[in-house]
Scaffold this motif. Structure first.
Motif, PDB file in Angstrom:
ATOM      1  N   SER A  39      70.371  53.783  52.473  1.00  0.00           N
ATOM      2  CA  SER A  39      69.923  52.575  51.787  1.00  0.00           C
ATOM      3  C   SER A  39      71.055  51.954  50.979  1.00  0.00           C
ATOM      4  O   SER A  39      71.200  50.723  50.927  1.00  0.00           O
ATOM      5  CB  SER A  39      68.744  52.893  50.861  1.00  0.00           C
ATOM      6  OG  SER A  39      67.644  53.386  51.584  1.00  0.00           O
ATOM      7  N   VAL A 182      64.074  52.303  50.882  1.00  0.00           N
ATOM      8  CA  VAL A 182      64.860  51.217  51.484  1.00  0.00           C
ATOM      9  C   VAL A 182      64.541  49.895  50.798  1.00  0.00           C
ATOM     10  O   VAL A 182      65.446  49.134  50.424  1.00  0.00           O
ATOM     11  CB  VAL A 182      64.564  51.111  52.994  1.00  0.00           C
ATOM     12  CG1 VAL A 182      65.253  49.879  53.580  1.00  0.00           C
ATOM     13  CG2 VAL A 182      65.009  52.369  53.718  1.00  0.00           C
ATOM     14  N   ALA A 343      60.507  46.174  51.981  1.00  0.00           N
ATOM     15  CA  ALA A 343      61.157  46.576  53.232  1.00  0.00           C
ATOM     16  C   ALA A 343      60.608  45.779  54.409  1.00  0.00           C
ATOM     17  O   ALA A 343      61.354  45.380  55.314  1.00  0.00           O
ATOM     18  CB  ALA A 343      60.973  48.077  53.466  1.00  0.00           C
ATOM     19  N   ILE A 383      66.483  49.558  59.643  1.00  0.00           N
ATOM     20  CA  ILE A 383      65.413  49.160  58.730  1.00  0.00           C
ATOM     21  C   ILE A 383      64.140  48.835  59.506  1.00  0.00           C
ATOM     22  O   ILE A 383      63.039  49.251  59.131  1.00  0.00           O
ATOM     23  CB  ILE A 383      65.861  47.957  57.877  1.00  0.00           C
ATOM     24  CG1 ILE A 383      67.014  48.364  56.946  1.00  0.00           C
ATOM     25  CG2 ILE A 383      64.694  47.404  57.052  1.00  0.00           C
ATOM     26  CD1 ILE A 383      67.665  47.207  56.231  1.00  0.00           C
ATOM     27  N   SER A 386      62.371  51.980  60.644  1.00  0.00           N
ATOM     28  CA  SER A 386      61.632  52.690  59.584  1.00  0.00           C
ATOM     29  C   SER A 386      60.303  52.019  59.307  1.00  0.00           C
ATOM     30  O   SER A 386      59.292  52.694  59.095  1.00  0.00           O
ATOM     31  CB  SER A 386      62.485  52.748  58.319  1.00  0.00           C
ATOM     32  OG  SER A 386      62.645  51.467  57.720  1.00  0.00           O
TER      33      SER A 386
END
Length: 396
Positions: A39, A182, A343, A383, A386
């Protein structure tokens, strides 16, 4: 050159961030520290691109999106930013309420309105240099987390291993914590803020190499502070299998395990972080709304010159403070879940930043090269993966 990178980075260590890091360390020990490593890397990458955009174009992010992609797409991005920023600002005032009750037992009905007036008066009535200097001084309180982390006596070998060796429990709770990490480290509002602030500071292209240092240092310090929050909780609360819901619980639980001083430092850092971010998040919002609507956005302008900027700042502060003052308001979900939402909303914002950064007509010599395009692309894919993993585990 110091300012944009340092303030945008350190204000990411806000109450929502500290709560997220506290939960990460308490629930999973050192195991998920590698998420913080990645991150922080993503923060360096995209803050650097945002600063490039501001310096090369002399314009804020929302101005560029409006000019290059039209008002409809600009409105879409602005909607995502306002949603993210409002949730995050609610988290900042929730942090003020939690910290004040923790440190002095003062009611949130006193401290939250006072904090709202304080940050509004600072930003809207002060000059650019005065505001910047006050915020820089305020950010130094975050060193309290470094001291608290050291006092907790962590296992440095396990902490180092956690930073570099990926390991992930296959549960939706673990993925939620990872995604929230994140979202709290690379926050959407920070990307808008750092670019507009670099423009407001009038940094020139020839000074980019110096500003890059500011960006990297700010991002790395953000990760370092997050690291010490995680290890403070991992070394104490995780070992004792203590359950917490937020950073206030963490500070209380630290006292018998790491001493009164560590717990007090944790609380002071929480309050300082809340005030710092409560000043900067609405500034990001005011910049974004003014740029999208084609109005001036400059801290040095008076009310008559920048009415939209002033009104936007005041309105979002008032809304966020009012939400937190609602009796029975769910402060823990506001603090934690708003970061997971960040996020998700990054998936709207990052493609525009990357596309603008590649535009050589706009960026000139500061345009992203082959390596820059590859790194930003890989970071975005990570990203997105995730967020999709979280969706798969919680919905499907």
């Amino acid at each position: 050159m110091i300012g944009p990178g340092l303030l945008a980075g350190l204000s990411d260590d806000d109450p929502a961030g500290i709560t997220t890091y506290s939960i990460l360390g308490t629930e999973y020990g050192y195991q998920l520290l590698w998420v913080l490593t990645l991150s922080t890397f993503a923060l360096v990458v995209f803050h650097e691109v945002a600063v490039r955009l501001g310096i090369a174009s002399g314009k804020g992010l929302m101005t560029l999106i409006r000019e290059h992609y039209g008002p409809k797409r600009a409105a879409l991005v602005l909607s995502a930013l306002v949603i993210a920023n409002t949730g995050t600002l609610c988290a900042e005032f929730a942090g003020v309420a939690a910290a004040s009750e923790l440190l002095g037992g003062v009611s949130k009905y006193v401290t939250v309105p006072l904090a709202a007036l304080l940050v509004s008066g600072l930003v809207l009535r002060g000059t650019f240099k005065y505001v910047e200097h006050v915020l820089m001084v305020l950010s130094t309180v975050l060193v309290a987390y470094v001291i608290a982390g050291i006092m907790a006596g962590p296992d440095w070998g396990e902490a180092t291993r956690g930073l570099v060796v990926p390991s992930m429990p296959a549960t939706s709770d673990a993925v939620l914590v990872a995604v929230a990490t994140v979202g709290t480290t690379l926050a959407p509002w920070g990307l808008s803020f750092i670019q507009s602030y670099a423009v407001d500071k009038k940094i020139k292209p020839e000074d980019f190499r110096y500003e890059r240092v500011d960006v990297v240092v700010g991002a790395v310090l953000t990760g370092v502070i997050g690291f010490f929050v995680v290890v403070a909780c991992a070394a104490t609360l995780h070992q004792q299998e203590v359950s917490i819901e937020d950073a206030r619980d963490a500070a209380k639980a630290l006292e018998p395990l790491a001493g009164n001083t560590a717990a007090t430092l944790f609380g002071l850092g929480f309050l300082g972080a809340a005030l710092l971010a409560a000043a900067i998040v609405p500034l990001s919002t005011a910049y974004s709304i003014s740029e999208t609507t084609g109005h001036k956005a400059d801290i040095n302008d008076d009310f008559q010159e920048a009415r939209v900027f002033y009104v936007s700042y005041a309105v979002i502060v008032a809304i966020a403070a009012a939400v937190v003052l609602i009796p029975g308001a769910p402060l823990v979900p506001i603090l934690f879940l708003s970061q997971a939402l960040n996020a998700v909303l990054l998936l709207v914002l990052l493609p525009f930043i990357r596309a603008l950064g590649k535009n050589r007509d706009l960026m000139g010599d500061l345009a992203l090269g082959r390596a820059g395009r590859a790194v930003t692309g890989i970071t975005f894919v990570g990203i997105a993966a995730s967020v999709l993993a979280l969706f798969a585990l919680t919905v499907l």
